[in-house]
Every structure is written in C-alpha cells, then in structure tokens.
Scaffold this motif. Structure first.
Motif, PDB file in Angstrom:
ATOM      1  N   ASN A   1      -7.343   4.229   3.691  1.00  0.00           N
ATOM      2  CA  ASN A   1      -6.014   3.969   4.271  1.00  0.00           C
ATOM      3  C   ASN A   1      -5.060   5.144   4.079  1.00  0.00           C
ATOM      4  O   ASN A   1      -3.959   5.140   4.631  1.00  0.00           O
ATOM      5  N   GLN A   2      -5.453   6.120   3.271  1.00  0.00           N
ATOM      6  CA  GLN A   2      -4.576   7.264   3.014  1.00  0.00           C
ATOM      7  C   GLN A   2      -4.647   8.260   4.169  1.00  0.00           C
ATOM      8  O   GLN A   2      -5.654   8.351   4.861  1.00  0.00           O
TER       9      GLN A   2
ATOM     10  N   SER B   1       0.815  -1.224   0.000  1.00  0.00           N
ATOM     11  CA  SER B   1       0.000   0.000   0.000  1.00  0.00           C
ATOM     12  C   SER B   1       0.844   1.267   0.000  1.00  0.00           C
ATOM     13  O   SER B   1       0.433   2.289  -0.539  1.00  0.00           O
TER      14      SER B   1
ATOM     15  N   ASP C   1      -9.438   6.391  -0.753  1.00  0.00           N
ATOM     16  CA  ASP C   1      -8.966   5.175  -0.075  1.00  0.00           C
ATOM     17  C   ASP C   1      -8.833   5.512   1.410  1.00  0.00           C
ATOM     18  O   ASP C   1      -8.016   6.371   1.773  1.00  0.00           O
TER      19      ASP C   1
ATOM     20  N   ASN D   1      -7.885  -1.792  -1.819  1.00  0.00           N
ATOM     21  CA  ASN D   1      -7.963  -0.828  -0.716  1.00  0.00           C
ATOM     22  C   ASN D   1      -8.800  -1.391   0.432  1.00  0.00           C
ATOM     23  O   ASN D   1      -8.493  -1.174   1.603  1.00  0.00           O
TER      24      ASN D   1
ATOM     25  N   TYR E   1      -5.251   6.277  -8.187  1.00  0.00           N
ATOM     26  CA  TYR E   1      -5.782   5.445  -7.109  1.00  0.00           C
ATOM     27  C   TYR E   1      -6.743   4.435  -7.718  1.00  0.00           C
ATOM     28  O   TYR E   1      -7.349   4.686  -8.762  1.00  0.00           O
TER      29      TYR E   1
END
Lengths: 277, 543
Positions: B312-313, A120, B310, B205, B166
C-alpha cells in the motif's frame, strides 16, 4: 564454489517449494442500516494525470452506497491549473484555502473521508484511491448521531439561493461543532489530464465552486442536546457572468457538521440538496 | 523503549571508563529560514505561512571495545520539510541504536542495522537523509566467517519507518566468497555471492490490500499472497585490468502497484492498479583499464521489481530494495536538471563510459546512456562529454557538452508533453592565485524549447584555504515557457549567495537561496518539490 552452489540450490528449492498459503477470501464488510451520510472531500485537478482514477473511484463509491455518501471535488492549487486544452479554470479562493487546510497529503488524487484519521496514512487524508471505499465503509459502520434537513429556494431572476438548515442531534453531543456549506456543480465537460494523454470531453462532477461559510466552517454550537433542533439560514447569489459555469440546474448544496477541537475535526453527518429541486 | 535507555546508559557508563575502547561519532544539522516569495511559488506551506523555521539534526555516537561495538543516534526533525516537501514534520527521539559483538568467527548484531545483498536488487537497508529515507532493518543479524574468504550472513526483522517500524516482516541470507587461481602475478579472481530475502505482509497491511481489491472489477481481482521470496546470484570476475560484474535477481509472485496498468472501472478504464506478478532484474558491468584508457560498459533489464514491505506504500516509502540507475550521476546544476529515476516496472538500460588520458595535462571523458522500456518506448538518453586541461598547478579548465532526451510523461506523469530535449554546453575554470587563494567559476547554458524553457547558470567560488570559501551563483530563465503564480511568463533570476567555513573536521555552510520548483511523480502519485526561498545553514562534523 561448492558452498555457493549448495546455497543457491537451497534457495532455489525454497523459491520453488515455498509453503502454500491458505487463500484469502475477499468479502464486503457488514454495513448497518442507518441514515448516516458520509462526506468525501477529494483533492483533485484538471492537470493531475492520476486524478481520473480518483473520479472513477468516487463514482464507484457513490454507486455502491447510493444516498449514503456525498462528494466534493476540491480543485485547489497543486496540479489544478487548466490543461492547454481546457475551457474553464475550476480553481477558486475557497478551494485553495481548503486544499491548504488539509495538510500532510503527498500528492493527488487524495481524499478525506469524514475528516477521520485513516489508519494506514495516520492522516485525515488518504492518497491511495483504492482505500477510499474502505474509509467510507468504516464511517458507515459508526453510529448515526445526527440528522441534517435541508430546504432550498431558488429565484431564477436574481439567481439567489436561500438555504434553510435544521440540525437535529440524535444524542447528547458534548464539545464544539462547526458547520460547512459547499456549492458544487456537476456535468461540466472539459479537458482533464489522464496518464500521458488529455481527455478533451471529460465530465467533471461535484466541482467545488464556492462555500457559503469559511473554508474551515462557521461555528454551529457547543454541547449539542438530543433532539434540540438548531436552525440556520444562508443565502448566496450565483454569478451570471461566467459562460458555461454556474448552471443552477446542475448545482448542489452540501452541508456538513464537524467536531471542532484541536485533535478531532471529524464529520458527524453530511447532507445534500439540489439548488433547483 | 527500555532497550534504548539501556543502550544510552551503557554508552554513558563506557564514556567514563578511561583508557578503554574508542569513541567515534558524527553530528549534522540543517537549519532553514523560510522567506515567502510568491513570485517563484515559495508559499502556501506551513513553514512559509506561519512557522518560518524548519530544521533537522542527527548525532551519532559509536563506542568500540575489543570485539564489542555499540552505538546510537539522536534524530530531531523540527518543522522539517524533508518528509513531505509541502508539509511540516516534527519528531524527536532515538533514530537508531545497535550492538555488535564478535565471538571468534561469529559476529552477532542487533538493533537498527544497515546492510545489503549484492547490488541491493533484493535487499538494501540504507539511509539517505536529503530524501528522508532511513530503511534500516530493525532486527538481528548473524555473520559467520567459514574462512578468510567465505562468509554467510542471515537476518530477520522489520523495516524502520521514521520513529516506528512497518508491521511486515523480513528475513534473508547471503553467502559470499572469493577465489583466486592462475598466475600469482596476474591471477584470475572470482567473488561469487548469492542471497535470499523473504517478505511477509502483515495482517493489517493485507487488510489494506483486500480493501483495495474489493473495489476492483472481477477482471482485475486476484487472490493476494502474504509471502514473497526473492533470490539473487552475483559474481565479480577480475583479470588484470578487466572486471566483470554480473547479477541476476528473481522475485516470486508479489503484490505491487503498477502506475501504468489499465484498470477496469464501472464505466470505462483508468490507469494504475495493484497487480500480483513475479519480477526479475538482470545486470552486467564490464570495466577495463589499461594505462591511459578506462572503459566501462553496463546493461540492466528490470521487469516488475517493485519490492516493498507494504504494497500500500507509494513513492519512496517502504522500499525493501534499491535499483541502481545506469545514467551518469551529474554534478553541475544544469547538467543534473533532468535526471531519470530507475524504473521498477519496465526498463532496459545501457551505458558506456570511456576515459582517456592524453597526457599529464589533458584528459577526456565520454559517457553515453540509453534507457527505454522493455516494450521499446524512449525514456532517457544522454551523451555527455568532458575535456579537462590542467596547466601546471596554476589553472584547470573543464569543459564539455551534454545532450539529453528525457520523457516527462513517464518520469513526472505529465500528460501530452513532448520529450524534453536539451543541449547544455558548460565551462568550469579553476585558477590558483597562490597556495591558499583559488577562484573557481562555472558557466552553463541549457538550450531547450520544452518544460521551463532555456536556462543560464553562472557561479563564482573564491576559496581561501584552509578555512574559507565564498560563493555566488545565479540561475536565469532566459527563454521562459511557464507562467508564474501571477499567470505571467517572466524571466526570473534564482540567486544563491553562500559562505563556507572549515575548522578541523567541522564544516559550516550558510547560504541565501532561491530555488526553482518542480514536480516529481512515482507510483501513480505526484509529489511537489516546492520552490525554496530563504536561508539555509548546515553544520557537519565527525569526531
């Protein structure tokens, strides 16, 4: 105006009656039985207000995969200076060099799991502690290719630690390999920033105190052959002039072997042993 | 990749076609020479340690012929510190391409597109180069004009991420119109609009979200949704000198990282975790102008409106929307030092701005902003005053005072630090020797007992129109509170010397700079904006 109302109604309907998803199942991945041991190098700091989250995450990982993970807390430069309530300063030259060696991270806490590229972040460092466990589990799913056997002898009078290392490749491993040896200390009670407050009696674990090798590791060997044992010996004298720190009872030696190529610095195997067994 | 080559080839073909269409473009380049200075902590980055040079360049070219417009942009980052201030980033390629064609009432666009819905609360695709933000939508867009006053727009695509995209998907729509009624000389006008955006988290994601949730205790776990829907309704009402803009945006249950939420651990708790909640933003702006008076009142309430492609960003990465800050956007060095970022989890903000022109030569401005969390915790407060006196065309004096209260614990995630309270008096004096020669001087003093302590700033800028401008400035820590890299509390001078050269549409700037460091935190992750020591060159032009 009519158009607006119609459109708004359609949108509101879309929001209210949007399709219902099939719920996701949250399950743990399959981890094969093996003696593979994974290394986590955590970039942390006493003045880093988000770092207790990193410490808790490491505790969680060590508890879930007991004996299969070793951790190091690197108190380098960024937000590693002592808090106004700190007794100790955990920063040291090797920690600063190691922190600078891990490029690309944007903040703390960050961690590198076996120095493998995180899918990621695209880096060997991940700044989201929530994703460290999955990084560890990905590494535990990989083949076990090496054993590292350790033995320590500690002289209480001279405070010298003698370390004997045996590296046993379980398969032929072409390429260049480095060895890194870390000295860590746990059970240090001191102040740690946590959100908007400072915890005065935070228990620090796995604090990197020094390294017996260069921060980037010493050369181990090239083109390792299956079952051909490589032996190494190192010695280190623990300082005695720092009150409250360098308590041999709470110290560990951590050893890891990593690839040494411009594009791959991943760790093959890690091992740990207490200074006083 | 083939599409990029096709666009470039098309540009090349059109470029040799004489007398047809119009070309336009822009070029900008930054060159930084890094000169290590450990006294101000300008060291320990690849640029200071071994690279010594870093820079960026952007070349945009657009071609329009009848109803067709095509364009592209070359981007180059060469050991750049823009993406990660503590690291070096290099990348070269086509940063943008697009094609736009109008067919009667229909407009078709494809490629990397910039646009927004309303104020941007639910969607804003934009570029801000100094922060390495390029949130272009990579996709297709249709706009249909029902009439001169009504237009509908729809889009779908992905969000740009440097030279890739993305993986999540976006789609949305916007309807905007315009009404006018009442007296023809002073009509009442309405400009209503409504928008919708849907975001689908990609499987990879979502795997990251699930990986995170697996580490959570049962009390903090939730079943994550791939899809989030947001909608907004807005309107501008205008009558004579009165203008009222209102907007209400809602977001369905969405996964986001809350840096202030308490997370249960195996032992004890920590702060910061993923949550899945719905969110809202309410915003209103009332402005009134009449002869010498100008008045603006604003209010905004934000609740759980972190909206990313996303979850997680972190930090500035993957933001689908943009939340307008309500505080005054200051330009002087010390009045701009403590600037609050718009909070997306919990914020209640009010602002008032009054301008009055007493005469041709004297005018005044008073600005007040007050920002708290919805729960009532103080985040930021500013009272800014400005008095401008113009003496014929000979000289101009701008002066005032600023009072700021700034919550470092929240904006910079610092532990147990007091609210920073500053008082900044400032003077800006501009003197015209003749039609060509001008001298401008600035003096500011920041009085504060917190953070770095008090500062003094002075600047002198001599301009010889229309070609040259020379400047010298210094920022001096008069009552320092922080130790430098040697552990010493020292009074430090941060000087800047510069020269600017203008030629037609070209602007060349060369500066020697020493700039103080700072820490900026957001989304639970702290980001170091390191001190700078070195030489900066910038060149920008349009054609």
């Amino acid at each position: 105006m009519t158009h607006t109302l119609k459109f708004s109604l359609i949108m509101a309907a879309g929001l209210l009656f949007s399709c219902k998803e099939i719920p996701i199942t949250i399950s743990d991945p399959f981890i094969p039985e093996s003696d593979r041991v994974v290394l986590i190098e955590e970039l942390t700091g006493a003045s880093c207000s988000n770092c207790p989250k990193g410490s808790a995450t490491i505790d969680n990982i060590l508890s879930r995969h007991e004996g299969k993970v070793v951790a190091i807390g690197v108190h380098g430069k960024f937000l590693s200076y002592p808090t106004p309530k700190s007794k100790y300063d955990f920063r040291n030259q090797k920690a600063k060099e190691l922190e600078a060696w891990f490029t690309g991270w944007q903040g703390k806490p960050s961690a590198s799991v076996n120095r493998s590229v995180d899918p990621s972040s695209g880096l060997i460092v991940q700044d989201n502690p929530d994703l460290w466990l999955s990084g560890v589990e990905r590494e535990l799913q990989k083949p076990h290719v090496m054993n590292i056997l350790l033995d320590t002898k500690y002289n209480t009078d001279t405070r010298q630690v003698d370390l004997e290392i045996a590296v046993i490749p379980l398969t032929d491993l072409p390429g260049n390999y480095n060895i890194s040896i870390y000295l860590t200390e746990s059970g240090i009670v001191d102040a740690q920033a946590d959100g908007t407050v400072i915890i005065e009696n935070f228990t620090f674990k796995h604090v990197l105190m020094d390294m017996m090798t260069k921060h980037s590791g010493d050369v181990l060997a090239t083109d390792l052959e299956k079952n051909k044992v490589i032996k190494k010996n190192y010695s280190y004298t623990l300082p005695s002039n720092v009150p409250g720190l360098w308590n041999a009872q709470n110290m560990e030696v951590i050893v890891m072997v990593s690839r040494s190529s411009p594009t791959d610095v991943s760790v093959l195997q890690a091992a740990s042993v207490h200074v006083i067994k | 990749m083939k599409i990029k080559f096709t666009i470039i080839a098309l540009l090349a073909v059109f470029s040799v076609t004489k007398g047809q269409g119009t070309f336009s473009g822009a070029f900008e380049t930054n060159v930084n020479v890094f000169l290590r200075d450990s006294a101000i902590n300008a060291f320990n980055t690849p640029q200071y340690d071994r690279q010594f040079y870093g820079g960026e360049s952007w070349l945009s070219i657009n071609y329009s012929y009848k109803d067709l417009t095509i364009g592209g942009r070359f981007d180059m980052f060469n050991n750049s510190n823009l993406r990660v201030p503590t690291d070096s980033y290099s990348g070269i390629g086509i940063g943008r391409w697009y094609a736009k064609k109008s067919i009667n009432k229909l407009e078709i666009s494809a490629g990397y597109l910039y646009d927004q819905i309303g104020s941007g609360f639910i969607f804003k695709a934009f570029e801000t180069r100094p922060l390495f933000i390029d949130n272009a939508l990579y996709g297709a867009m249709l706009k249909y004009n029902f009439s001169d006053t009504w237009q509908i727009m729809g889009f779908a695509g992905k969000q740009k991420n440097a030279f890739s995209n993305y993986t999540g998907n976006l789609k949305g729509a916007r309807l905007e119109g315009f009404f006018s009624f009442g007296n023809e000389e002073s009509p009442v006008t309405l400009a209503p609009g409504a928008g919708f955006v849907g975001r689908t988290i990609s499987d990879e994601n979502m795997a990251g979200v699930v990986d995170a949730l697996r580490t959570y205790q049962d009390v903090d776990r939730f079943i994550p949704n791939h899809n989030t829907y947001s909608g907004t309704i807005y309107n501008t009402l205008a009558y004579k000198g009165l203008r009222l803009y209102t907007e209400a945006a809602l977001k369905s249950s969405d996964i986001f990282y809350n840096p202030f939420a308490v997370k249960t651990e195996l032992v004890g708790t920590t702060v910061g975790k993923l949550e899945q909640k719905s969110g809202s933003v309410l915003y209103g702006s009332l402005s009134y102008t009449k002869s010498k008076l100008g008045l603006t009142l604003e209010a905004k309430r934000t609740s759980n409106f972190n909206f990313r492609i996303d979850p997680n960003q972190r930090l500035l990465r993957g933001l689908v929307n943009y939340l307008t800050p309500l505080n005054r956007q200051n330009t002087y060095r010390l009045t701009a030092r403590y600037n609050p970022a718009a909070q997306d989890i919990s914020e209640l903000a009010f602002a008032a701005d009054v301008r009055y022109k007493f005469s041709k030569s004297l005018s005044a401005n008073v600005n007040f902003s007050d920002i708290k969390t919805i729960e009532g915790d103080r985040l930021f407060q500013e009272l800014f005053t400005e008095l401008i006196y113009k003496y014929k065309r000979k000289w101009q004096l701008t002066s005032g005072i600023q009072f700021v209260t700034y919550n470092q614990e929240i904006y910079e995630m610092k532990s147990e630090v007091p609210l920073v309270k500053t008082v900044v008096p400032y003077v800006d004096f501009l003197y015209r020797f003749d039609s060509k020669n001008t001298l401008r001087t600035e003096f500011q003093y920041m009085d504060t007992k917190q953070d770095f302590g008090s500062w003094l700033f002075g600047l002198a800028e001599y301009s010889i129109a229309p070609k040259w401008s020379f400047e010298a400035s210094g920022m001096y820590n008069t009552h320092p509170k922080k130790a430098n890299s040697k552990g010493e509390i020292e009074k430090t001078l941060y000087p800047t010397l510069g020269v600017v050269f203008y030629h037609e549409a070209q602007r060349y700037t060369l500066r020697y700079v020493k700039q103080v460091e700072g820490v900026v935190c957001s989304g639970g992750i702290c980001r170091l904006e390191p001190a700078f020591s070195g030489i900066r060159f910038n060149m920008a032009t349009t054609f």
